[in-house]
Design a protein around this motif. Structure first.
Motif, PDB file in Angstrom:
ATOM      1  N   ILE A  90       0.777  -1.168   0.062  1.00  0.00           N
ATOM      2  CA  ILE A  90      -0.031  -0.124  -0.029  1.00  0.00           C
ATOM      3  C   ILE A  90       0.844   1.319   0.108  1.00  0.00           C
ATOM      4  CG2 ILE A  90      -1.731   1.528   1.153  1.00  0.00           C
ATOM      5  CD1 ILE A  90      -3.101  -1.206   0.293  1.00  0.00           C
ATOM      6  N   PHE A  91       1.908   1.250   0.813  1.00  0.00           N
ATOM      7  CA  PHE A  91       2.988   2.529   1.031  1.00  0.00           C
ATOM      8  C   PHE A  91       3.479   2.752  -0.299  1.00  0.00           C
ATOM      9  CE2 PHE A  91       3.483   2.566   5.763  1.00  0.00           C
ATOM     10  CZ  PHE A  91       2.298   3.276   6.055  1.00  0.00           C
ATOM     11  N   PHE A  94       2.502   3.119  -3.117  1.00  0.00           N
ATOM     12  CA  PHE A  94       1.653   4.133  -3.946  1.00  0.00           C
ATOM     13  C   PHE A  94       2.030   5.636  -3.786  1.00  0.00           C
ATOM     14  CE2 PHE A  94      -2.079   6.747  -4.627  1.00  0.00           C
ATOM     15  CZ  PHE A  94      -2.137   6.330  -5.995  1.00  0.00           C
ATOM     16  N   LEU A  95       2.900   5.631  -2.685  1.00  0.00           N
ATOM     17  CA  LEU A  95       3.567   7.026  -2.263  1.00  0.00           C
ATOM     18  C   LEU A  95       4.536   7.204  -3.437  1.00  0.00           C
ATOM     19  CD1 LEU A  95       3.878   6.874   1.439  1.00  0.00           C
ATOM     20  CD2 LEU A  95       2.317   8.096  -0.002  1.00  0.00           C
ATOM     21  N   PRO A 125       1.974  -2.392  -9.820  1.00  0.00           N
ATOM     22  CA  PRO A 125       1.418  -3.604  -9.646  1.00  0.00           C
ATOM     23  C   PRO A 125       1.186  -4.066  -8.154  1.00  0.00           C
ATOM     24  CG  PRO A 125       2.988  -3.795 -11.545  1.00  0.00           C
ATOM     25  CD  PRO A 125       3.051  -2.519 -10.769  1.00  0.00           C
ATOM     26  N   LYS A 169      -1.935  -2.140  -6.765  1.00  0.00           N
ATOM     27  CA  LYS A 169      -2.882  -2.612  -7.347  1.00  0.00           C
ATOM     28  C   LYS A 169      -3.308  -4.043  -6.918  1.00  0.00           C
ATOM     29  CE  LYS A 169      -3.437  -0.705 -11.861  1.00  0.00           C
ATOM     30  NZ  LYS A 169      -3.038  -0.901 -13.250  1.00  0.00           N
ATOM     31  N   TYR A 197      -6.040  -8.515 -11.659  1.00  0.00           N
ATOM     32  CA  TYR A 197      -6.459  -7.996 -10.283  1.00  0.00           C
ATOM     33  C   TYR A 197      -7.843  -7.957  -9.988  1.00  0.00           C
ATOM     34  CZ  TYR A 197      -1.916  -5.754 -11.149  1.00  0.00           C
ATOM     35  OH  TYR A 197      -0.626  -5.549 -11.681  1.00  0.00           O
ATOM     36  N   ALA A 253      -3.136   1.061   6.526  1.00  0.00           N
ATOM     37  CA  ALA A 253      -2.010   1.608   5.643  1.00  0.00           C
ATOM     38  C   ALA A 253      -2.615   2.688   4.749  1.00  0.00           C
ATOM     39  CB  ALA A 253      -1.342   0.421   4.748  1.00  0.00           C
ATOM     40  N   THR A 303      -1.661   6.550   4.746  1.00  0.00           N
ATOM     41  CA  THR A 303      -0.872   7.302   3.338  1.00  0.00           C
ATOM     42  C   THR A 303      -1.700   8.983   3.208  1.00  0.00           C
ATOM     43  OG1 THR A 303      -2.485   6.392   1.891  1.00  0.00           O
ATOM     44  CG2 THR A 303      -0.278   5.414   2.136  1.00  0.00           C
TER      45      THR A 303
END
Lengths: 228, 227
Positions: A19-20, A22-23, A28, A31, B71, B121, B125
């Protein structure tokens, strides 16, 4: 720490890092974690609703014998056939999944909306509208046994006139010019303080969550030492 | 039938619950409690509907060869995995109240390993995005923006030991300049005034919208002709 605890910790650590990621940019790994979270959370809330509400309040009420020994609260109770009504309405709601009879779901929605409208109309009138006005009716001049409390009087004035000014900002039946414009401008200042306070709290809440995640990752890193 | 019946139902149910407040004899006082349970059951059905809709939309995209179909399969596997584990209560029974904190429960393991870390998480963010947005938006360009900036700054500092120590050296007669004092007073007075005005506005909005729904003026929930 058992083997299962270790596996759960590792999966959790990997998910957090995905998740992190994405920063940096959409990728992929993010996602994958995002789509997995969507699926798992939809099923989580569905299972929770079935286990906490539908089985004890509906199934056990209509057919108590079927859950004897499973749900202790339902033992020795008589069937409550009134609960067949929400069962019927719920089935109507599920008709939304079948396009040909999807319009039937409106009947269940109508009951939900009617109940919400009827109860909210009175509840909000009592709890938010009247109660908030009542709480605003406070003395503008505060006198204590020691004499006039100037600071408390000023603070009470800020509260009372602040509410009036902010309400004036939301009052659109008069053009915001002249005196009304000045009052409404003061209302904007009061609202800005409220938004600033809310923003400050939001930032703090998010940062405390971030600290929690970093703490979790620290625990995850420590587990390396246990393996090695 | 498709549009008139829902309007009649809303009018009857809505009016009944408004009148119930003024009729303090059976069955009216107990009615709200019973219907609240119905409401919870219907919320449960809404979650089932949400799950069904997720399967339908995802499966439809996979069938049409969506570029992200790998996905989408992950979503379906996650959904059915959690559903099977939860409904079959693998690893032990979920307690009657829905308590799944029992050791060894697979439902809890998936919750601890995937659901809770992903949720925390994702929300954490937001700390980065909020900070970057604040950096761009929080410039004292005008009076309103300056007030917002000062209020947020005092609230953030007031909750930290740094904020307390920054103004701790001030003498007692300048107490009103100390950050903990400012923090408390800003929260209790101007912030309460602003929140109260917003709450009164929301209450008026909900009351008027409830009336519009009960009287059939608001009909957007019925959807368009196609639905």
């Amino acid at each position: 720490m058992t083997m299962w605890d270790m596996i759960v910790l590792w999966i959790g650590g990997a998910m957090t890092l995905m998740i992190f990621s994405f920063l940096y940019k959409d990728n992929p790994f993010y996602k994958f974690a995002e789509h997995l979270f969507v699926g798992v959370s939809a099923a989580f809330w569905m299972v929770k609703a079935i286990q906490t509400t539908m089985i004890p309040n509906m199934w056990a009420a209509i057919w108590p014998k079927s859950v004897t020994g499973i749900l202790h609260a339902a033992q020795h109770t008589e069937p409550n056939y009134v609960r067949l009504i929400p069962l019927g309405l719920g089935l109507l709601l599920l008709s939304r999944l079948m396009p040909r009879i999807a319009w039937l779901s409106r009947w269940a929605m109508a009951v939900l909306i009617g109940f919400t409208s009827g109860t909210y109309l009175v509840r909000y009138l009592q709890s938010d509208f009247i109660a908030q006005i009542r709480s605003t009716l406070i003395p503008l001049v505060v006198v204590t046994p020691q004499g006039l409390d100037v600071i408390q009087s000023l603070l009470n004035c800020v509260l009372v006139f602040g509410v009036l000014c902010a309400l004036m900002y939301f009052f659109f039946s008069l053009e915001h010019r002249g005196v009304v414009g000045g009052i409404s401008r003061a209302g904007i200042w009061v609202l800005m303080v409220a938004f600033g306070a809310s923003f400050g709290y939001t930032v703090m809440a998010r940062i405390s969550l971030l600290i929690g995640r970093i703490d979790y990752l620290g625990e995850w890193l420590q587990s390396f030492g246990k393996i090695l | 039938m498709k549009k008139r019946v829902p309007l009649i139902i809303i009018f009857c149910v809505g009016t009944l619950f408004v009148l119930a407040i003024f009729l303090p004899f059976p069955p009216f006082p107990a009615m709200e409690g019973e219907v609240s349970v119905w409401f919870d059951i219907l919320k449960g059905f809404a979650f089932v509907l949400g799950g069904g809709n997720l399967i339908r939309v995802t499966a439809d995209k996979i069938r049409k060869g969506h570029p992200d179909r790998f996905y989408l399969w992950v979503t379906l596997v996650g959904f059915f995995g959690m559903l099977v584990v939860g409904l079959l209560q693998l690893g032990g029974p979920i307690a009657p109240g829905g308590d799944f904190t029992t050791e060894g429960l697979w439902f809890r393991r998936i919750y601890d390993g995937i659901f809770a870390p992903c949720m925390a998480a994702i929300f954490s963010t937001l700390a980065f995005f909020v900070s970057s947005a604040a950096y761009r938006a929080f410039r004292a360009k005008n009076r309103e923006a300056t007030i917002l900036l000062i209020a947020a700054f005092v609230i953030l500092l007031g909750r930290t030991p740094l904020g307390n120590s920054l103004t701790a050296w001030l003498p007692d007669f300048l107490n009103f300049l100390k950050i903990p004092w400012l923090f408390e007073k800003i929260l209790m007075y101007p912030n309460t005034a602003g929140q109260r005005a917003i709450l009164i506005g929301i209450a008026l909005g909900i009351i008027s919208n409830s009336l519009r729904l009960i009287l059939g003026v608001e009909r957007s929930y019925l959807g368009g002709e196609r639905s």
